[in-house]
Enzyme design. Structure first.
Site, mmCIF file in Angstrom:
data_model
loop_
_atom_site.group_PDB
_atom_site.id
_atom_site.type_symbol
_atom_site.label_atom_id
_atom_site.label_comp_id
_atom_site.label_asym_id
_atom_site.label_seq_id
_atom_site.Cartn_x
_atom_site.Cartn_y
_atom_site.Cartn_z
ATOM 1 N N LYS A 1 0.843 -1.200 0.000
ATOM 2 C CA LYS A 1 0.000 0.000 0.000
ATOM 3 C C LYS A 1 0.879 1.251 0.000
ATOM 4 O O LYS A 1 0.607 2.219 -0.710
ATOM 5 C CB LYS A 1 -0.916 -0.004 1.235
ATOM 6 C CG LYS A 1 -2.059 -1.013 1.108
ATOM 7 C CD LYS A 1 -2.767 -1.262 2.425
ATOM 8 C CE LYS A 1 -3.781 -2.390 2.260
ATOM 9 N NZ LYS A 1 -4.340 -2.885 3.514
ATOM 10 N N GLN B 1 -4.294 -1.512 9.783
ATOM 11 C CA GLN B 1 -4.212 -2.855 9.204
ATOM 12 C C GLN B 1 -4.779 -3.885 10.184
ATOM 13 O O GLN B 1 -4.394 -3.920 11.345
ATOM 14 C CB GLN B 1 -2.742 -3.193 8.865
ATOM 15 C CG GLN B 1 -2.551 -4.515 8.163
ATOM 16 C CD GLN B 1 -3.182 -4.557 6.769
ATOM 17 O OE1 GLN B 1 -3.098 -3.615 5.995
ATOM 18 N NE2 GLN B 1 -3.841 -5.657 6.462
ATOM 19 N N ASP C 1 -10.892 2.880 4.309
ATOM 20 C CA ASP C 1 -11.219 1.453 4.186
ATOM 21 C C ASP C 1 -12.731 1.235 4.232
ATOM 22 O O ASP C 1 -13.220 0.160 3.898
ATOM 23 C CB ASP C 1 -10.591 0.677 5.359
ATOM 24 C CG ASP C 1 -9.456 -0.222 4.921
ATOM 25 O OD1 ASP C 1 -9.340 -0.461 3.701
ATOM 26 O OD2 ASP C 1 -8.701 -0.688 5.789
#
Ligand code: NAP
Length: 290
Positions: free
Chosen positions: A53, A97, A120
């Site tokens: 990412k 994460q 997200d």
């Protein structure tokens, strides 16, 4: 029949040309898009995802910040870091994460991210907005799948879409997005009786279970679109997915491979969400200056 391959790498490349152009334009206008990624613990798989990412963000001209903490980092300290990033004007997207270590309450952490920086789209506010048809941010994996479906000559409106897997990050938002695009939806889970009965009815089949080769050729309607979200690495490092690709591709009309399918699209949509968040900030700034 041999299915046409939906190439996620190629689609992602096209989208990234647009992302880089939008990032450069934003920077020219004084708002460099910024993404902060937080990793707690030392899971090798999470580290790979996070590095990918970061690399993709930097390549697009997105200011990228990676914060790494030991597995014993406290929940309070993590919430403080999120609060600081919420207030940081250089950061437009925050990604924590997952999975987090067991002593940290994941729901509490996700809820702490400002909805407009929740790139997200895991926050319940963004999930609720998606559910009620007013999405502000779209969850990266289903958003990527929608782009893949839009890239082929196959109507979503009126199609019967069967989603195998009902998680909060893939199956459920996928169902909402397809429903809003006019598809009729079936969602299957681990308790579904006679999975094959349902999958054989699918014009569009989305497999997102993490169960190796769960989708076989005799479970597919000839000509159907098959999107393989599942991905798993075994103890020998071999990559597996939900769909028995070599056999299913002989029955399906379109199919996405693993690797090179949903994976590159997920990362790309994270970058799109970050750019969109920065563009909204720029609009607010311009409004305020009027
Ligand atoms: P998850 O949270 O573990 O959810 C799996 C879902 O599959 C659950 O709803 C589960 O049912 C269902 N399921 C499990 N076994 C089943 C079976 N035998 N028949 C029907 N349904 C079954 O997983 P996730 O986070 O959604 O991820 C799913 C897969 O996608 C994983 O392989 C993950 O690595 C992959 N993934 C890939 C990307 C990418 O970018 N390529 C992104 C996200 C996820 P219950 O609800 O009954 O437990």
């Amino acid at each position: 029949m041999t299915a046409e391959i939906i190439n996620g790498n190629l689609l992602a490349q096209d989208l990234r040309v647009d992302i880089a152009a939008r990032a450069a334009k934003l920077t020219e206008q004084g708002v460099t898009p910024g993404l902060a990624v937080i990793l707690v613990g030392d899971s090798a798989a999470s580290m790979v995802y996070v590095m990918n990412k970061e690399k993709a963000s930097k390549a697009m001209g997105i200011h990228s910040v990676l914060e790494r903490y030991d597995a014993d980092f406290s929940e309070t300290a993590l919430l403080e870091r999120i609060q600081a990033l919420n207030e940081d004007p250089a950061i437009h997207g925050i990604l924590v994460q997952l999975p987090l270590p067991p002593h940290i309450d994941t729901h509490k952490v996700i809820a702490a991210i400002k909805p407009e920086k929740d790139v997200d789209c895991f926050n319940v506010i963004n999930a609720g907005l998606l559910m009620t048809g007013r999405p502000q941010i779209r969850p990266c994996t289903p958003y990527g799948v929608m782009k893949m479906l839009e890239s082929i000559d196959y109507p979503i409106t009126g199609a019967h879409a069967v989603i195998v897997g009902a998680s909060n990050i893939v199956g459920k938002p996928m169902a909402m997005m397809l429903l809003q695009a006019g598809a009729t939806i079936t969602i299957c889970n681990s308790k579904t009786r006679d999975l094959a009965y349902h999958t054989r009815l699918a014009d569009i089949l989305i497999a997102a279970t993490g169960q190796r080769n769960i989708i076989k050729a005799d479970m597919i309607k000839p000509g159907a679109v098959v999107i393989d979200v599942g991905v798993e690495r075994d103890e020998n490092g071999k990559l597996w997915s939900d769909v028995d690709f070599p056999n299913v591709k002989e029955v399906a009309g379109y199919i996405s491979p693993v690797p090179g399918g949903v994976g590159p699209m997920t990362i790309t949509m994270l970058l799109v969400n970050t750019i969109e968040a920065a563009e909204k900030k720029l609009q607010e700034k311009l409004q305020a200056e009027k």
